[in-house]
Design an enzyme around this catalytic site. Structure first.
Site, PDB file in Angstrom:
ATOM      1  N   THR A 110     -12.743  40.748 -32.430  1.00  0.00           N
ATOM      2  CA  THR A 110     -13.299  41.959 -33.218  1.00  0.00           C
ATOM      3  C   THR A 110     -14.216  41.461 -34.171  1.00  0.00           C
ATOM      4  O   THR A 110     -15.342  42.030 -34.406  1.00  0.00           O
ATOM      5  CB  THR A 110     -12.100  42.439 -33.897  1.00  0.00           C
ATOM      6  N   LYS A 142      -8.173  26.589 -26.481  1.00  0.00           N
ATOM      7  CA  LYS A 142      -7.804  24.988 -26.616  1.00  0.00           C
ATOM      8  C   LYS A 142      -6.673  24.902 -25.321  1.00  0.00           C
ATOM      9  O   LYS A 142      -6.901  23.873 -24.661  1.00  0.00           O
ATOM     10  CB  LYS A 142      -7.426  24.606 -27.892  1.00  0.00           C
ATOM     11  N   LYS A 175      -6.200  20.035 -28.996  1.00  0.00           N
ATOM     12  CA  LYS A 175      -7.252  19.750 -29.453  1.00  0.00           C
ATOM     13  C   LYS A 175      -7.491  18.119 -29.079  1.00  0.00           C
ATOM     14  O   LYS A 175      -8.592  17.650 -29.056  1.00  0.00           O
ATOM     15  CB  LYS A 175      -7.426  20.382 -31.052  1.00  0.00           C
TER      16      LYS A 175
HETATM   17  N1  HSE Z   1      -3.181  28.165 -35.401  1.00  0.00           N
HETATM   18  C1  HSE Z   1      -4.346  27.118 -35.803  1.00  0.00           C
HETATM   19  C2  HSE Z   1      -4.344  26.517 -37.029  1.00  0.00           C
HETATM   20  C3  HSE Z   1      -5.604  27.908 -35.562  1.00  0.00           C
HETATM   21  O1  HSE Z   1      -3.456  26.796 -37.706  1.00  0.00           O
HETATM   22  O2  HSE Z   1      -4.972  25.698 -37.183  1.00  0.00           O
HETATM   23  C4  HSE Z   1      -6.122  28.029 -33.909  1.00  0.00           C
HETATM   24  O3  HSE Z   1      -6.112  26.690 -33.400  1.00  0.00           O
END
Ligand code: HSE
Length: 458
Positions: free
Chosen positions: A42, A132, A232
């Site tokens: 969005t 990711k 990540k």
């Molecule tokens: N849920 C993740 C965080 C964001 O809290 O950093 C997306 O990777």
């Protein structure tokens, strides 16, 4: 400068070569398909509309959104971001349209987006994704498809949202030798740990607060168990060390066992507990690289370290490279607008290449270093245990460490009810050796309980 390097294996089309990938020409429109219209989708659509004139100038031609694919069309038809844009639940047909040049994947999950992204790449569309989990699991397959088709595959938004860390590794440090990357790459867990440290609240209360404020997902498992950070870490290690590191290669331990007592003990020793993603290039005594390792676990960070000051839901990535030295990148690592910023940056790059020709520098895992198991890596332990308060117990327990060849850096004893609290900090030693010591301590007649084991940033 000594770069220890294995024999490079050329990867076809791994680096963009202007001329091999002709462009459409200045002023031509670039057709974009957006898959997914959640918080990030969005915001991407909103910014594309708001900045359309500026983006056209920066790219050399206008971006035209051909359609938005969603699971439930009725839910989105009529919303302002899709005014004048086709909304469909047929993602495959949208991707296949002749006038779609770039596919932006913002669906999440792994299997379905993998199929769509592969389909797009094979059809000659460049892909921008914020996913990711997808990249950490399937980068090999996706990169190969992008290389075969001569198109771009961008995923800046997959790591720490607006913080330009993937591009930094891909481009800015492309000539350097990255030694270590350590970072706070999950905003939810940093918020929880920071709230526990600053207000004294329990883990459960801090998680409830993170949920109330909208940081944590309805099911925060991937955040608090470290899975999000592990994806990540896999991406950062792959980019930084030019070696394929997948999600399954990353040791992963979350923050669910961290107690208010652990936080307090950290404070008393001028340290802070952070959930760190640590990616290391391992070297032998002569400086030759022996492998790489990536891991995620709660870590005691000295208060004077720049990562210790990263509060609330912020992210930060600390990079150590041979020539560049120490670099730190800080900012918003989650949320609709920061993630959309990273998506748009990638989209501008991919669109420029569609107009002017050429490809972006791709990842290139030529170095192919062995991925070393976590048990083989050197770490340091901070062990908090309750022991029988009797003469000689300290010497007895210290022997458990010396017999395993592990030396102690600090020992602190405090009176506590029926026994004594013993806090032991080790020097660096092999992880599996330290784990073996903890197992022995747990079975020791004088150890009533191992209250916590937290690693230090060795
Ligand atoms: N849920 C993740 C965080 C964001 O809290 O950093 C997306 O990777």
């Amino acid at each position: 400068m000594t770069f220890s390097s294995p024999q490079p294996t050329p990867v076809s089309n791994a680096e963009g070569r202007n001329g091999n990938y002709p462009g459409k020409g200045i002023g031509e429109p670039v057709g974009v398909a957006v898959l997914g219209k959640g918080t990030v989708g969005t915001e991407v659509l909103r910014l594309l509309a708001e900045f359309s004139d500026n983006l056209a100038q920066r790219i050399g031609g206008p971006i035209e959104v051909r359609g938005v694919a969603v699971a439930n069309v009725d839910k989105h038809v009529g919303s302002p971001e899709v005014a004048g844009i086709e909304v469909t639940d047929d993602a495959r047909s949208l991707i296949a349209r002749e006038d779609v040049d770039i596919v932006v994947e913002l669906i999440g999950g792994i299997d379905y987006p993998r199929e769509l992204v592969l389909e797009a790449l094979k059809a000659g569309k460049s892909v921008v994704t914020a996913n990711k989990a997808l990249v950490a699991a399937h980068a090999d397959e996706l990169s190969e498809a992008a290389n075969d088709a001569g198109v771009d595959l961008y995923y800046e938004a997959a790591v720490a949202a607006a913080i330009p860390v993937v591009g930094m590794l891909r481009r800015s440090l492309a000539g350097d030798q990255v030694q270590r990357i350590s970072g706070i790459v999950n905003g939810t867990t940093n918020f929880i740990l920071d709230a526990m440290a600053t207000t004294g609240m329990s883990y459960a209360d801090a998680l409830a607060e993170a949920t109330r404020l909208g940081y944590a997902e309805a099911d925060p498992t991937a955040d608090v168990e470290g899975h999000d950070a592990a994806s990540k870490a896999a991406i950062l290690a792959s980019m930084g060390f030019h070696t394929r590191v997948t999600y399954d290669d990353v040791y992963c331990e979350g923050i669910t066992k961290i107690t208010a007592e652990d936080i307090d003990a950290a404070r008393q020793s001028n340290q802070t507990i952070k959930l760190l993603a640590i990616c290391e290039r391992l070297v032998d005594a002569s400086g030759e690289t022996t492998g790489v390792n990536a891991r995620v676990h709660p870590t005691l960070v000295p208060n004077e370290h720049p990562l210790a000051t990263v509060d609330k839901s912020y992210n930060a990535i600390f990079v150590e490279a041979e020539a560049a030295g120490r670099l730190m990148f800080y900012g918003n690592g989650a949320g609709g607008a920061p993630t959309a910023s990273a998506v748009l940056g990638d989209l501008v790059g991919a669109a420029r290449n569609k107009i002017h020709g050429g490809r972006a520098p791709a990842e290139n895992p030529y170095a192919n270093y062995p991925v070393v198991a976590f048990g083989e890596v050197d770490t340091r332990y901070h062990i908090n245990m309750t022991v029988n308060d009797r003469i000689g117990v300290l010497a007895d327990l210290a022997r458990t460490f010396s017999e395993s060849g592990v030396s102690l850096s600090a020992v602190r004893q405090e009176e506590s009810g029926d026994g004594a609290h013993l806090i032991v900090v080790t020097h660096a030693a092999q992880e599996k050796r330290l784990q073996g010591i903890v197992d022995k301590l747990a079975g020791h007649a004088d150890v009533q309980a191992i209250n916590s084991v937290i690693r230090l940033d060795a």
